[in-house]
Design an enzyme around this catalytic site. Structure first.
Site, PDB file in Angstrom:
ATOM      1  N   GLY A  77      -5.148  -5.992   6.316  1.00 53.67           N
ATOM      2  CA  GLY A  77      -4.443  -6.016   5.039  1.00 53.67           C
ATOM      3  C   GLY A  77      -5.231  -5.225   4.017  1.00 53.67           C
ATOM      4  O   GLY A  77      -6.437  -5.013   4.178  1.00 53.67           O
ATOM      5  N   TYR A  78      -4.549  -4.818   2.953  1.00 52.20           N
ATOM      6  CA  TYR A  78      -5.163  -3.963   1.941  1.00 52.20           C
ATOM      7  C   TYR A  78      -5.438  -4.748   0.667  1.00 52.20           C
ATOM      8  O   TYR A  78      -4.521  -5.289   0.055  1.00 52.20           O
ATOM      9  CB  TYR A  78      -4.273  -2.746   1.673  1.00 52.20           C
ATOM     10  CG  TYR A  78      -4.181  -1.902   2.926  1.00 52.20           C
ATOM     11  CD1 TYR A  78      -5.141  -0.934   3.179  1.00 52.20           C
ATOM     12  CD2 TYR A  78      -3.217  -2.157   3.893  1.00 52.20           C
ATOM     13  CE1 TYR A  78      -5.117  -0.202   4.354  1.00 52.20           C
ATOM     14  CE2 TYR A  78      -3.187  -1.430   5.079  1.00 52.20           C
ATOM     15  CZ  TYR A  78      -4.139  -0.460   5.299  1.00 52.20           C
ATOM     16  OH  TYR A  78      -4.122   0.240   6.472  1.00 52.20           O
ATOM     17  N   VAL A  79      -6.729  -4.781   0.292  1.00 55.67           N
ATOM     18  CA  VAL A  79      -7.158  -5.450  -0.939  1.00 55.67           C
ATOM     19  C   VAL A  79      -6.823  -4.579  -2.137  1.00 55.67           C
ATOM     20  O   VAL A  79      -6.408  -5.063  -3.182  1.00 55.67           O
ATOM     21  CB  VAL A  79      -8.683  -5.714  -0.876  1.00 55.67           C
ATOM     22  CG1 VAL A  79      -9.215  -6.158  -2.226  1.00 55.67           C
ATOM     23  CG2 VAL A  79      -9.001  -6.748   0.194  1.00 55.67           C
TER      24      VAL A  79
END
Lengths: 163, 163
Positions: free
Chosen positions: A31-33
């Site tokens: 996932g992308y922060v």
């Protein structure tokens, strides 16, 4: 900070090579922060039993990359910030001549998509590479097949490849 | 993911309280790996002898925050990605009634700037707070005094507070 030189191709998930069953396969949840307009991305990845935080800047064939391994507790602290920007896939590692093909078969909302990526030691090696017959269209420079784009927007429209 | 409720004030660096010399002081060097338009920031911080990676999302009085402690080697791997987005300051921790004032005296390109921040357990506590006499103008909601803005753009223009 290391440089990453990669090419990416679409693959038909119903027509995968036969020796795939023997290949090393790991489940990846990522996932992308953060995703900057300018191109820097901060990614969390849970791969097999390990956890990573990766920063990539730049775009296209050559990108700068920095990666650290983190523990489960650190991962859990940051994971909530990736909400609505996540991807799940099975990654098969296939030796191919001097190179390693990473074949990603996507799951969940992206089921039906499979891609093959090859990382090269130099841009020259990347140009010399001859794709195997089961590789489909090249998507190296297509932003819509980047994982960060897939995580936010899902599968590109089949009937309208511009969307 | 925890919630952060803070207020921030300007302070005149030539008119600091006398008991500052007894306060705990640590040097902070921090930089931004990623800064999204939408408000998520990924920050690296070297504080005293410790290293942290912090994610903040949202803006204004209340923000979501997640922080992990990392080691020197992990810090060094990611630090190059903060180039041109860095801030240096001395942080003094001053107990003040039930609260703790964090007084930041900036260095380098930001020399001449000092700010005081107070973190509160609730929005009600933040409204009850009465600033000490040596506090200047409140800047809680002013984006130009956020560290990420200071890191990129430097000091706000003195003669034109809108820039």
């Amino acid at each position: 900070m290391t440089q990453e030189i990669e090419r990416k191709f679409l693959v038909d998930p119903s027509d995968l090579p036969e020796d795939l069953r023997e290949a090393d396969a790991k489940r990846i949840v990522q996932g992308y922060v953060a995703l900057e307009e300018a191109g820097t991305e901060v990614r969390l990845r849970h791969k097999g039993a390990r956890y990573f935080l990766t920063v990539k800047s730049g775009g296209g064939l050559t990108r700068e990359e920095g990666e650290i391994e983190i523990d489960r507790e650190q991962f859990d602290t940051l994971w909530p910030f990736t909400l609505r920007r996540r991807v799940e896939k099975i990654r098969h590692a296939l030796p191919w001549g001097d190179e390693l093909i990473e074949l990603d078969v996507y799951e969940g909302a992206l089921e039906g998509l499979a891609t093959a990526e090859i990382e090269f030691p130099s841009e020259e090696a990347s140009r010399r590479f001859e794709p195997p017959s089961w590789f489909g269209e090249e998507q190296t420079t297509n932003p819509r097949f980047k994982n960060k784009h897939l995580a936010i927007h899902g599968l590109p429209h089949q009937n309208n490849p511009e969307k």
